[in-house]
Write a protein that holds these residues in place. Structure first.
Motif, PDB file in Angstrom:
ATOM      1  N   ARG A  31       0.833  -1.213   0.000  1.00 28.38           N
ATOM      2  CA  ARG A  31       0.000   0.000   0.000  1.00 28.38           C
ATOM      3  C   ARG A  31       0.860   1.252   0.000  1.00 28.38           C
ATOM      4  NH1 ARG A  31      -2.914  -3.219   3.985  1.00 28.38           N
ATOM      5  NH2 ARG A  31      -1.452  -2.364   5.464  1.00 28.38           N
ATOM      6  N   ASP A  32       1.903   1.256   0.825  1.00 24.91           N
ATOM      7  CA  ASP A  32       2.759   2.432   1.011  1.00 24.91           C
ATOM      8  C   ASP A  32       4.180   2.046   0.597  1.00 24.91           C
ATOM      9  OD1 ASP A  32       4.476   4.411   2.039  1.00 24.91           O
ATOM     10  OD2 ASP A  32       3.187   4.787   3.766  1.00 24.91           O
ATOM     11  N   LEU A  33       4.577   2.471  -0.585  1.00 26.68           N
ATOM     12  CA  LEU A  33       5.876   2.077  -1.130  1.00 26.68           C
ATOM     13  C   LEU A  33       7.024   2.559  -0.245  1.00 26.68           C
ATOM     14  CD1 LEU A  33       7.253   0.618  -3.509  1.00 26.68           C
ATOM     15  CD2 LEU A  33       7.426   2.848  -4.622  1.00 26.68           C
ATOM     16  N   ASP A  34       6.961   3.789   0.225  1.00 29.54           N
ATOM     17  CA  ASP A  34       8.043   4.321   1.059  1.00 29.54           C
ATOM     18  C   ASP A  34       8.200   3.521   2.349  1.00 29.54           C
ATOM     19  OD1 ASP A  34       8.606   6.283  -0.823  1.00 29.54           O
ATOM     20  OD2 ASP A  34       7.274   7.745   0.121  1.00 29.54           O
ATOM     21  N   ALA A  35       7.083   3.179   2.994  1.00 31.30           N
ATOM     22  CA  ALA A  35       7.147   2.386   4.229  1.00 31.30           C
ATOM     23  C   ALA A  35       7.691   0.991   3.951  1.00 31.30           C
ATOM     24  CB  ALA A  35       5.766   2.299   4.877  1.00 31.30           C
ATOM     25  N   PRO A  54       5.467   3.596 -12.300  1.00 24.51           N
ATOM     26  CA  PRO A  54       4.708   4.395 -11.338  1.00 24.51           C
ATOM     27  C   PRO A  54       4.584   3.664 -10.002  1.00 24.51           C
ATOM     28  CG  PRO A  54       3.166   3.189 -12.692  1.00 24.51           C
ATOM     29  CD  PRO A  54       4.560   2.737 -13.074  1.00 24.51           C
ATOM     30  N   GLY A  55       5.525   3.811  -9.115  1.00 29.52           N
ATOM     31  CA  GLY A  55       5.438   3.203  -7.794  1.00 29.52           C
ATOM     32  C   GLY A  55       6.049   1.828  -7.686  1.00 29.52           C
ATOM     33  N   LEU A  56       7.266   1.682  -8.206  1.00 29.35           N
ATOM     34  CA  LEU A  56       7.984   0.410  -8.114  1.00 29.35           C
ATOM     35  C   LEU A  56       9.322   0.633  -7.430  1.00 29.35           C
ATOM     36  CD1 LEU A  56       7.520  -0.825 -11.791  1.00 29.35           C
ATOM     37  CD2 LEU A  56       6.192  -1.560  -9.796  1.00 29.35           C
ATOM     38  N   ALA A  57       9.748  -0.343  -6.634  1.00 23.73           N
ATOM     39  CA  ALA A  57      11.088  -0.328  -6.036  1.00 23.73           C
ATOM     40  C   ALA A  57      11.633  -1.745  -6.127  1.00 23.73           C
ATOM     41  CB  ALA A  57      11.035   0.139  -4.585  1.00 23.73           C
ATOM     42  N   PHE A  58      12.920  -1.850  -6.433  1.00 21.36           N
ATOM     43  CA  PHE A  58      13.564  -3.144  -6.608  1.00 21.36           C
ATOM     44  C   PHE A  58      14.727  -3.259  -5.628  1.00 21.36           C
ATOM     45  CE2 PHE A  58      11.430  -2.059 -10.469  1.00 21.36           C
ATOM     46  CZ  PHE A  58      10.896  -3.259 -10.941  1.00 21.36           C
ATOM     47  N   LEU A  59      14.734  -4.346  -4.860  1.00 23.49           N
ATOM     48  CA  LEU A  59      15.787  -4.602  -3.892  1.00 23.49           C
ATOM     49  C   LEU A  59      16.463  -5.928  -4.236  1.00 23.49           C
ATOM     50  CD1 LEU A  59      13.089  -3.373  -2.134  1.00 23.49           C
ATOM     51  CD2 LEU A  59      15.030  -2.950  -0.663  1.00 23.49           C
ATOM     52  N   ARG A  65      15.700 -10.405  -7.465  1.00 26.37           N
ATOM     53  CA  ARG A  65      15.113  -9.083  -7.222  1.00 26.37           C
ATOM     54  C   ARG A  65      13.795  -9.219  -6.483  1.00 26.37           C
ATOM     55  NH1 ARG A  65      16.687  -7.789 -12.740  1.00 26.37           N
ATOM     56  NH2 ARG A  65      14.619  -8.505 -13.310  1.00 26.37           N
ATOM     57  N   LEU A  66      13.608  -8.369  -5.495  1.00 23.24           N
ATOM     58  CA  LEU A  66      12.327  -8.230  -4.819  1.00 23.24           C
ATOM     59  C   LEU A  66      11.710  -6.944  -5.345  1.00 23.24           C
ATOM     60  CD1 LEU A  66      10.197  -8.996  -2.702  1.00 23.24           C
ATOM     61  CD2 LEU A  66      11.557  -7.709  -1.030  1.00 23.24           C
ATOM     62  N   MET A  67      10.589  -7.071  -6.054  1.00 25.03           N
ATOM     63  CA  MET A  67       9.899  -5.905  -6.602  1.00 25.03           C
ATOM     64  C   MET A  67       8.752  -5.546  -5.670  1.00 25.03           C
ATOM     65  SD  MET A  67       7.889  -5.333 -10.226  1.00 25.03           S
ATOM     66  CE  MET A  67       6.390  -6.174  -9.748  1.00 25.03           C
ATOM     67  N   LEU A  68       8.809  -4.360  -5.111  1.00 24.66           N
ATOM     68  CA  LEU A  68       7.716  -3.818  -4.314  1.00 24.66           C
ATOM     69  C   LEU A  68       6.908  -2.925  -5.240  1.00 24.66           C
ATOM     70  CD1 LEU A  68       9.758  -2.843  -1.126  1.00 24.66           C
ATOM     71  CD2 LEU A  68       8.510  -4.982  -1.576  1.00 24.66           C
ATOM     72  N   ALA A  69       5.590  -3.144  -5.287  1.00 25.32           N
ATOM     73  CA  ALA A  69       4.759  -2.414  -6.239  1.00 25.32           C
ATOM     74  C   ALA A  69       3.437  -2.012  -5.616  1.00 25.32           C
ATOM     75  CB  ALA A  69       4.491  -3.284  -7.469  1.00 25.32           C
ATOM     76  N   ARG A  70       3.007  -0.798  -5.941  1.00 29.40           N
ATOM     77  CA  ARG A  70       1.657  -0.375  -5.555  1.00 29.40           C
ATOM     78  C   ARG A  70       0.662  -1.160  -6.401  1.00 29.40           C
ATOM     79  NH1 ARG A  70       3.784   5.283  -6.037  1.00 29.40           N
ATOM     80  NH2 ARG A  70       4.511   5.803  -3.950  1.00 29.40           N
ATOM     81  N   PRO A  71      -0.552  -1.386  -5.883  1.00 32.61           N
ATOM     82  CA  PRO A  71      -1.554  -2.119  -6.667  1.00 32.61           C
ATOM     83  C   PRO A  71      -1.886  -1.386  -7.963  1.00 32.61           C
ATOM     84  CG  PRO A  71      -2.295  -1.772  -4.403  1.00 32.61           C
ATOM     85  CD  PRO A  71      -1.042  -0.977  -4.584  1.00 32.61           C
ATOM     86  N   GLU A  72      -2.162  -2.160  -9.004  1.00 34.55           N
ATOM     87  CA  GLU A  72      -2.573  -1.586 -10.283  1.00 34.55           C
ATOM     88  C   GLU A  72      -4.056  -1.848 -10.481  1.00 34.55           C
ATOM     89  OE1 GLU A  72      -0.204  -2.748 -13.613  1.00 34.55           O
ATOM     90  OE2 GLU A  72       1.643  -2.621 -12.462  1.00 34.55           O
ATOM     91  N   GLY A  73      -4.800  -0.818 -10.814  1.00 31.00           N
ATOM     92  CA  GLY A  73      -6.230  -0.977 -11.074  1.00 31.00           C
ATOM     93  C   GLY A  73      -6.947  -1.560  -9.878  1.00 31.00           C
ATOM     94  N   VAL A 124       8.285 -12.035  11.349  1.00 32.09           N
ATOM     95  CA  VAL A 124       7.994 -10.621  11.558  1.00 32.09           C
ATOM     96  C   VAL A 124       6.940 -10.223  10.530  1.00 32.09           C
ATOM     97  CG1 VAL A 124      10.267 -10.033  12.514  1.00 32.09           C
ATOM     98  CG2 VAL A 124       9.904  -9.906  10.046  1.00 32.09           C
ATOM     99  N   ARG A 125       6.346  -9.063  10.745  1.00 37.25           N
ATOM    100  CA  ARG A 125       5.359  -8.515   9.802  1.00 37.25           C
ATOM    101  C   ARG A 125       5.926  -7.246   9.184  1.00 37.25           C
ATOM    102  NH1 ARG A 125       0.673 -11.528   8.581  1.00 37.25           N
ATOM    103  NH2 ARG A 125       0.327 -12.903  10.353  1.00 37.25           N
ATOM    104  N   ASP A 126       5.696  -7.089   7.877  1.00 40.77           N
ATOM    105  CA  ASP A 126       6.111  -5.851   7.213  1.00 40.77           C
ATOM    106  C   ASP A 126       5.006  -4.808   7.373  1.00 40.77           C
ATOM    107  OD1 ASP A 126       4.170  -6.206   5.215  1.00 40.77           O
ATOM    108  OD2 ASP A 126       5.611  -6.544   3.612  1.00 40.77           O
ATOM    109  N   PRO A 127       5.197  -3.571   6.868  1.00 37.57           N
ATOM    110  CA  PRO A 127       4.179  -2.530   7.043  1.00 37.57           C
ATOM    111  C   PRO A 127       2.819  -2.865   6.440  1.00 37.57           C
ATOM    112  CG  PRO A 127       6.257  -1.541   6.409  1.00 37.57           C
ATOM    113  CD  PRO A 127       6.424  -3.033   6.275  1.00 37.57           C
ATOM    114  N   ASP A 128       2.764  -3.783   5.458  1.00 42.99           N
ATOM    115  CA  ASP A 128       1.498  -4.188   4.854  1.00 42.99           C
ATOM    116  C   ASP A 128       0.941  -5.456   5.480  1.00 42.99           C
ATOM    117  OD1 ASP A 128       0.678  -2.448   2.401  1.00 42.99           O
ATOM    118  OD2 ASP A 128       2.863  -2.609   2.324  1.00 42.99           O
ATOM    119  N   ASP A 129       1.525  -5.880   6.587  1.00 45.73           N
ATOM    120  CA  ASP A 129       1.099  -7.053   7.341  1.00 45.73           C
ATOM    121  C   ASP A 129       1.459  -8.367   6.646  1.00 45.73           C
ATOM    122  OD1 ASP A 129       0.136  -7.550   9.904  1.00 45.73           O
ATOM    123  OD2 ASP A 129      -1.806  -8.203   9.138  1.00 45.73           O
TER     124      ASP A 129
END
Length: 143
Positions: A31-35, A54-59, A65-73, A124-129
């Motif tokens: 939900r929150d890419l920065d968090a 638009p709202g992707l981060a790759f670690l 690669r771990l791609m963190l992405a905001r939901p699309e549609g 552990v839980r991440d910010p999106d649970d």
């Protein structure tokens, strides 16, 4: 009398596309890419490779690669997926993640005696649970 028609041999099946078995990238919807970046980079210590619109981060997870992405549609994650990270000590890793803002889910515990090592897990839980597993192969306990 009619002559028998010889059978045509079947064409060989194409090779399986995942023959190497190596996963190159895993996507996690957040939900929150920065968090999420703060958690995976700051609490778990994964190096940030790059961000992209638009709202992707790759670690980097040791070459995957771990791609963190905001939901699309209308897409919303179904849940139930757990990422397991190899750590040296499950309890110590859980404490370190919690000290950096993660939330513990239970306590570290041995799940199996494997003969040459004991398998330990902590969560552990991440910010999106999302549930994140911390898995350690420890020397066998004497007990």
């Amino acid at each position: 009398m009619t002559a028998a028609v010889p059978a045509v041999p079947a064409a060989p099946a194409p090779p399986a596309p995942a023959a190497s078995g190596r996963i190159r990238q895993i996507a996690v919807t957040v939900r929150d890419l920065d968090a999420a970046v703060a958690f995976y980079q700051g609490a778990l210590g994964l190096p940030l490779l790059f961000t992209a619109p638009p709202g992707l981060a790759f670690l980097d997870c040791a070459g995957t690669r771990l791609m963190l992405a905001r939901p699309e549609g209308e897409h919303r994650p179904a849940g139930g997926t757990v990422l397991y990270f190899a750590v040296a000590d499950a309890a110590a890793a859980q404490a370190a993640v919690v000290a950096r803002g993660g939330r513990a889910e239970g306590e570290a515990h041995r799940v199996a005696r494997m003969g040459d090592h004991d398998l330990w897990l902590a969560f552990v839980r991440d910010p999106d649970d999302h549930l994140v597993g911390l898995m350690a192969e420890m020397p066998p306990a004497a007990d």
